[in-house]
Design a protein around this motif. Sequence first.
Motif, PDB file in Angstrom:
ATOM      1  N   CYS A 160       5.762  -1.408   4.532  1.00 16.18           N
ATOM      2  CA  CYS A 160       4.579  -2.216   3.897  1.00 16.18           C
ATOM      3  C   CYS A 160       3.592  -1.340   3.480  1.00 16.18           C
ATOM      4  CB  CYS A 160       3.933  -3.334   4.754  1.00 16.18           C
ATOM      5  SG  CYS A 160       5.096  -4.707   5.002  1.00 16.18           S
ATOM      6  N   ALA A 161       3.171  -0.493   4.159  1.00 17.22           N
ATOM      7  CA  ALA A 161       2.105   0.443   3.903  1.00 17.22           C
ATOM      8  C   ALA A 161       2.427   1.324   2.611  1.00 17.22           C
ATOM      9  CB  ALA A 161       1.774   1.605   5.041  1.00 17.22           C
ATOM     10  N   LYS A 162       3.465   1.414   2.136  1.00 20.37           N
ATOM     11  CA  LYS A 162       4.137   2.292   1.091  1.00 20.37           C
ATOM     12  C   LYS A 162       3.510   1.692  -0.245  1.00 20.37           C
ATOM     13  CE  LYS A 162       7.659   4.914   3.041  1.00 20.37           C
ATOM     14  NZ  LYS A 162       7.011   6.094   3.091  1.00 20.37           N
ATOM     15  N   ALA A 163       3.274   0.151  -0.121  1.00 23.31           N
ATOM     16  CA  ALA A 163       2.977  -0.561  -1.329  1.00 23.31           C
ATOM     17  C   ALA A 163       1.724  -0.132  -1.929  1.00 23.31           C
ATOM     18  CB  ALA A 163       2.963  -2.136  -0.985  1.00 23.31           C
ATOM     19  N   LEU A 164       0.912   0.299  -0.982  1.00 22.05           N
ATOM     20  CA  LEU A 164      -0.607   0.871  -1.470  1.00 22.05           C
ATOM     21  C   LEU A 164      -0.574   1.743  -2.497  1.00 22.05           C
ATOM     22  CD1 LEU A 164      -2.335   1.225   2.155  1.00 22.05           C
ATOM     23  CD2 LEU A 164      -2.718  -0.541   0.310  1.00 22.05           C
ATOM     24  N   LYS A 165       0.468   2.384  -2.529  1.00 22.68           N
ATOM     25  CA  LYS A 165       0.732   3.705  -3.739  1.00 22.68           C
ATOM     26  C   LYS A 165      -0.317   4.188  -3.825  1.00 22.68           C
ATOM     27  CE  LYS A 165       3.601   0.757  -6.599  1.00 22.68           C
ATOM     28  NZ  LYS A 165       4.822   1.329  -5.943  1.00 22.68           N
ATOM     29  N   GLN A 209     -10.786  -2.611  -7.327  1.00 24.44           N
ATOM     30  CA  GLN A 209      -9.414  -1.853  -7.370  1.00 24.44           C
ATOM     31  C   GLN A 209      -8.903  -1.963  -5.592  1.00 24.44           C
ATOM     32  OE1 GLN A 209      -9.693   2.135  -8.372  1.00 24.44           O
ATOM     33  NE2 GLN A 209      -7.979   2.656  -7.175  1.00 24.44           N
ATOM     34  N   PHE A 210      -9.642  -1.685  -4.821  1.00 29.86           N
ATOM     35  CA  PHE A 210      -9.382  -1.910  -3.425  1.00 29.86           C
ATOM     36  C   PHE A 210      -9.095  -3.191  -2.975  1.00 29.86           C
ATOM     37  CE2 PHE A 210     -11.983   2.202  -2.403  1.00 29.86           C
ATOM     38  CZ  PHE A 210     -10.975   2.780  -2.994  1.00 29.86           C
ATOM     39  N   ALA A 211      -9.767  -4.439  -3.431  1.00 32.64           N
ATOM     40  CA  ALA A 211      -9.471  -5.530  -3.264  1.00 32.64           C
ATOM     41  C   ALA A 211      -7.949  -6.042  -3.675  1.00 32.64           C
ATOM     42  CB  ALA A 211     -10.365  -6.500  -3.843  1.00 32.64           C
ATOM     43  N   GLU A 212      -7.561  -5.456  -4.932  1.00 34.64           N
ATOM     44  CA  GLU A 212      -6.395  -5.614  -5.535  1.00 34.64           C
ATOM     45  C   GLU A 212      -5.245  -5.072  -4.408  1.00 34.64           C
ATOM     46  OE1 GLU A 212      -3.143  -6.569  -7.931  1.00 34.64           O
ATOM     47  OE2 GLU A 212      -4.998  -7.366  -7.911  1.00 34.64           O
ATOM     48  N   LYS A 213      -5.544  -3.790  -3.974  1.00 28.49           N
ATOM     49  CA  LYS A 213      -4.474  -3.296  -3.001  1.00 28.49           C
ATOM     50  C   LYS A 213      -4.326  -3.795  -1.818  1.00 28.49           C
ATOM     51  CE  LYS A 213      -4.997   1.860  -4.846  1.00 28.49           C
ATOM     52  NZ  LYS A 213      -3.593   1.616  -5.299  1.00 28.49           N
ATOM     53  N   LEU A 214      -5.355  -4.755  -1.328  1.00 28.52           N
ATOM     54  CA  LEU A 214      -5.330  -5.513  -0.225  1.00 28.52           C
ATOM     55  C   LEU A 214      -4.431  -6.610  -0.499  1.00 28.52           C
ATOM     56  CD1 LEU A 214      -8.987  -5.271   1.354  1.00 28.52           C
ATOM     57  CD2 LEU A 214      -6.848  -4.306   2.304  1.00 28.52           C
ATOM     58  N   SER A 215      -4.509  -7.161  -1.773  1.00 31.14           N
ATOM     59  CA  SER A 215      -3.803  -8.342  -2.126  1.00 31.14           C
ATOM     60  C   SER A 215      -2.176  -7.998  -2.143  1.00 31.14           C
ATOM     61  CB  SER A 215      -4.224  -8.899  -3.451  1.00 31.14           C
ATOM     62  OG  SER A 215      -3.442  -9.864  -3.856  1.00 31.14           O
TER      63      SER A 215
END
Length: 603
Positions: A285-290, A449-455
Motif C-alpha cells: 500500500c505504501a507504494k501508492a504514495l509514488k 498535495q499531501f492530503a491527496e496522497k493520504l486519500s
Amino acid sequence: MAKRKAENRSFLDKWEAEYLFTYVKDKPVCLVCGVNVAVSKEYNIRRHYETKHHDKYKDLDMTQRSQKVEEMKRSLVSQQNMFKKATSQSEAAVKASYIVAAEIAKSARPFNEGEFMKKCMMKVCDLVCPEKKQAFSNVSLSRNTVADRTCDLATNLYDQLMEKGKYFVAFSLAVDESCDASDTAQLSVFIRGVDSNLCVTQELLGFKSMHGTTTGKEIFEEVSKCVTEIKLPWDKLVGLTTDGAPAMCGKKSGLVGMVREKMREENCAGELTVYHCIIHQEALCAKALKMEHVMTTVTQVVNFIRAKGLNHRQFKYFLEECGSEYADVPYHTEVRWLSRGKVLNRCFELREEICQFLETKGKDTAELREQKFLCELAFLCDISSHLDELNLQLQGRGRIITDMYAAVRAFKTKLCLWENQMLQGNPCHFPCCQSIKAQISTAVFPCAQFAEKLSVLAAEFSRRLADFDAQKCKFELLSNPFAVDVENAPTNIQTELIELQCNDTLKSKYDAVGAAQFPRFIPDTMPQLRTQAAQMLSMFGSTYLCEQLFSSMKMTKTTHRRRLTDEHLRSILRISSAQSLSPDIDELASKKRCQVSGLGTSD
C-alpha cells in the motif's frame, strides 16, 4: 488350580532368621547370594537354604542369625542405592545432553559447539566442584551426539503435534517460500489448529527443501504431503494465507486453486478462506504514495557516505565534531519492513550535517536544500513512521486475525482524520512536517498535495484489504458477539447468538476476560457458535511466522554451513520455532543409555 490358589503364598517374617531370606519387590531374595525365588513358598525357600548355605550357617544361634540378617540387609540396601545412584546419574547426563542440544539449536550454533561447551564445563568444574568431575564428564556433547539429539528433539515435537492434530476441529495454514545460503528453495508451512476446548496450537508443520523448480503444482504437492503425513482431514482446513506470489495465489495452477480442487475432490463441505499476508499488503500500500524519487535521493546519499570506508569514517568523525545526537546513518534494506522509516528519520534529523559533509566532498546539495524536496522528505518521513507503527502492531506470534483487522481499520480511520487536518493546513500528527512548515512560508507547504496522497493511500488500503473486509461480520462474531446484528449473521447461528446476547452471565464473563479468551466460555449448548469461534481463532492473518523462520534459517545455514543437511536444518528450525509445544526430554532420556564422550573425540 483350586489347590494352588488356596495355598498361602505370603512371605513370613520368621523366614528371615531361619533361612536368611528377605522380601524385595514382591519376590523372596536370598541375603547370602542374592538369588530370587520365583514362588513364595516355604518349601522352595527352605530347599534353597539347605542345599546352598546350611553348612556354612548351621552353627549360628537365633541371636547371631538375627544379627547376621540385619547386617546382610544393610549391605543389600547399600548395593541397591549404589545402582540407583548410577542409574540416576546416567539418566541425568543424557537429559543434560538433550538440554544443551536444544539450546544449541535455538541459538543457531553449529553442532560442534557442544565440544567447546564441554571443555568450558570441565574447566569450571575443576574450580567450583572438582568432586563432580566424573558426572560432568559423563555428559556426551560430541558433534555427532548433538546432531542426533537435535533430530530426536525435532521428532518428538512432530509426534506431539501429530497427537494434538487428532483433536483439531479446525486448522489453517500459512505458506511461504525463500532461498537459503546455497540457493536451495525452502518452503515453510505453519499450522494453527484449534481443538474442541478452543485451545490454539501454532507450530511448524513442515519445512521442505525444493531442489528443482517451485511451480504452484510442486508447492501444492509438498503442502499436501505435510497435511497427509500428519493425518489431518482436508474438511477441517478453513484458511490459507500466502505471500501473494503467483505460484501461491493462482486460481488454477497456483497453490490456492489446487488446494480448493483437492477439497472438492475430498467432498469438503466448508469454504476455504484465502488471505494475502496483511503485512505484505500494508507494505505494498505504501507504494501508492509514488514518492520513490525522494527515497532514491536519500538512498544515493546514504550509499555515498557508507559505500567507501574513508567517507564513512570521515562522516562519523564529522558528526562527533558537530556534537550531533546521532553517530551514523543506517543502510536502507528493501526487504526489511522497518528499514525505510529508520533511514528517512535519521536523514531528516541529520539533513543539515549531511549537506555540510557533502559540500566538503565537492557534491552539489542544491536538491537536498530545495524547499519542495524538504517538504516531501518530511511528509514521507512522517507517514513512514505511522506505517511502521502499524507494521509493528501486525507483527508477533499468536496474533489473532480480528486484532490485526482492527488495527488496519483504525489506521484507515486515522488516514481520513489526517487528510481532513492536512486540508485545513494542520499537520498536527506529522512532526517533521510541522518542523519544516515552521521554517518556510505556509503558502509554500503543499498541504493539498499531501492530503491527496493520504486519500490515495486510504483508497489503496481499502482495495488491497478487500478480502479482509469481506469477512468483517465473522470477525465481529469473535471480537464482540454481543454487538453483532443478529439479522446480518449467518442463519445457522442466529438462534444461538440471540441466546448468547441475552445471557447476562456470559456478558459479564466477556467483560472480565476479554474477546481473546471469551470463546472458551461459550457453553457446549451453543455448538455452532463454538465452531465459528474455532474457525476464526485458527486463521492466520499474515505469514509473519514464515518470515521469522527464514530469518532463523539465514542465521543457521550461513555461507560457512552450506553443507548442513536438509534433515538437520529442518530439525533445528522445528526446535527454534516451537511455541505451543516443548520436547519431552524425560521420555527421550528414558530411551537412551549414557554414552561418555571425550573432549577431542566423537562418540
